[in-house]
Design an enzyme around this catalytic site. Structure first.
Site, PDB file in Angstrom:
ATOM      1  N   PRO A   2       0.813  -1.194   0.000  1.00  0.00           N
ATOM      2  CA  PRO A   2       0.000   0.000   0.000  1.00  0.00           C
ATOM      3  C   PRO A   2       0.848   1.246   0.000  1.00  0.00           C
ATOM      4  CG  PRO A   2      -0.109  -1.107   2.109  1.00  0.00           C
ATOM      5  CD  PRO A   2       0.947  -1.743   1.333  1.00  0.00           C
ATOM      6  N   GLU A   3       0.350   2.254  -0.668  1.00  0.00           N
ATOM      7  CA  GLU A   3       0.989   3.561  -0.668  1.00  0.00           C
ATOM      8  C   GLU A   3       0.153   4.458   0.250  1.00  0.00           C
ATOM      9  OE1 GLU A   3       1.838   4.709  -4.747  1.00  0.00           O
ATOM     10  OE2 GLU A   3       1.699   2.631  -5.379  1.00  0.00           O
TER      11      GLU A   3
END
Length: 274
Positions: A2-3
């Site tokens: 995830p960013e």
DNA sequence: CGCTCGGCCTGTGCGC
DNA sequence: TGCGCACAGGCCGAGC
């Protein structure tokens, strides 16, 4: 995995489910994921505490506990952290279980097992180098156009490499970098210092835009990402280049190219990006 | 100091 | 069906 938009979505969806709740038990199924202190000390420090609030910095989640410690979680590529009510189905990749009252739980699951967990007092957060050296985040007051232009100046790295550097800008990852470059019409392999003022401004605005959109859509789910309630995001339906190799560019119809830049799989439109 | 590259791990999907 | 290979949303540390 995830960013920033995904981690922010997790923070938002998990907050109400964990704040004010006591962590009655901690089961560590894969001790090597605990990076500080040792797994046994981690278990002892977290067990019996109550989560006071949930914060995020860059891609780090910070659980503030009522004993003054902060549990820090970084999901890396395939980590998930989500709430499960009593009787929910098992996650085959469960690595750490935080048992809550009434049989509920907070699960840390991770197929590739690259994620990292820590528990520290506030004044020792410096031990997490990547957290301590994090640059300003998109959409934050510190991330100004002036800062962005100054950062590009004299840099020999590719613009993609620069955008991925968490010490310069905190929170971008491979998907949103490719998307921001596409939105700004800039090729990923350009040297950062070669961007004109106008290109820098377009890219600055594009970075903020794609991050805001990603958050609005609850993050991008390709395979592993889930929010704090275990739900998928929808931003994957709004991508213009990432994961679309050989598909027609929506603007000009040219097939989207994929090649390696800054050591990462990189997607761009050979015609729209200069 | 700035930058590139390999390594960390495991799973999935594709072509043959 | 089985097998090997490419690829994967991130980051760190070694080495140039």
């Amino acid at each position: 995995m995830p960013e920033m938009p995904e981690v922010e979505t997790i923070r938002r969806t998990l907050t109400d489910k964990v704040t004010g709740r006591r962590i009655e038990r901690v089961d560590i199924l894969l001790p090597r994921l605990i990076k500080w202190p040792g797994a046994e000390e981690f278990r002892a420090l977290v067990t019996g505490t109550t989560v006071e609030r949930l914060d995020r910095r860059g891609k780090y989640l910070l659980f503030r506990l009522d004993n003054g410690y902060i549990m820090v979680v970084h999901l890396r590529m395939t980590g998930r952290i989500y709430f499960v009510a009593t009787g929910a189905p098992q996650d085959r990749f469960t690595r750490v279980v935080f048992g809550l009252p009434g049989g509920d739980a907070l699960l840390y699951a991770d197929s590739r097992t690259l994620g990292t967990l820590y528990v520290l007092p506030e004044n020792e957060l410096w031990r997490i180098a990547g957290l301590a050296s994090l640059g300003p985040e998109p959409l934050s007051p510190e991330f100004t156009l002036q800062y962005f232009r100054d950062t590009l100046r004299d840099r020999k790295v590719t613009i993609k490499g620069l955008l991925l550097n968490q010490q310069l800008i905190g929170g971008l990852g491979n998907i949103y970098v490719d998307e921001a470059l596409a939105a700004a019409g800039v090729r990923p392999d350009r040297k950062a210092a070669s961007l004109t003022d106008e290109e820098a401004q377009r890219l600055y605005e594009a970075v903020n835009f794609v991050i805001a959109q990603g958050i609005e859509h609850g993050g991008t789910t390709f395979r592993d990402y889930r929010d704090g309630a275990g739900q998928a995001g929808s931003h994957q339906h709004h991508l213009r280049v990432y994961g679309r190799r050989n598909e027609a560019c929506e603007v000009c119809g040219t097939p989207i190219a994929r090649e390696e830049v800054a050591g990462r799989g990189t997607h761009y439109c050979p015609r729209c990006q200069h």
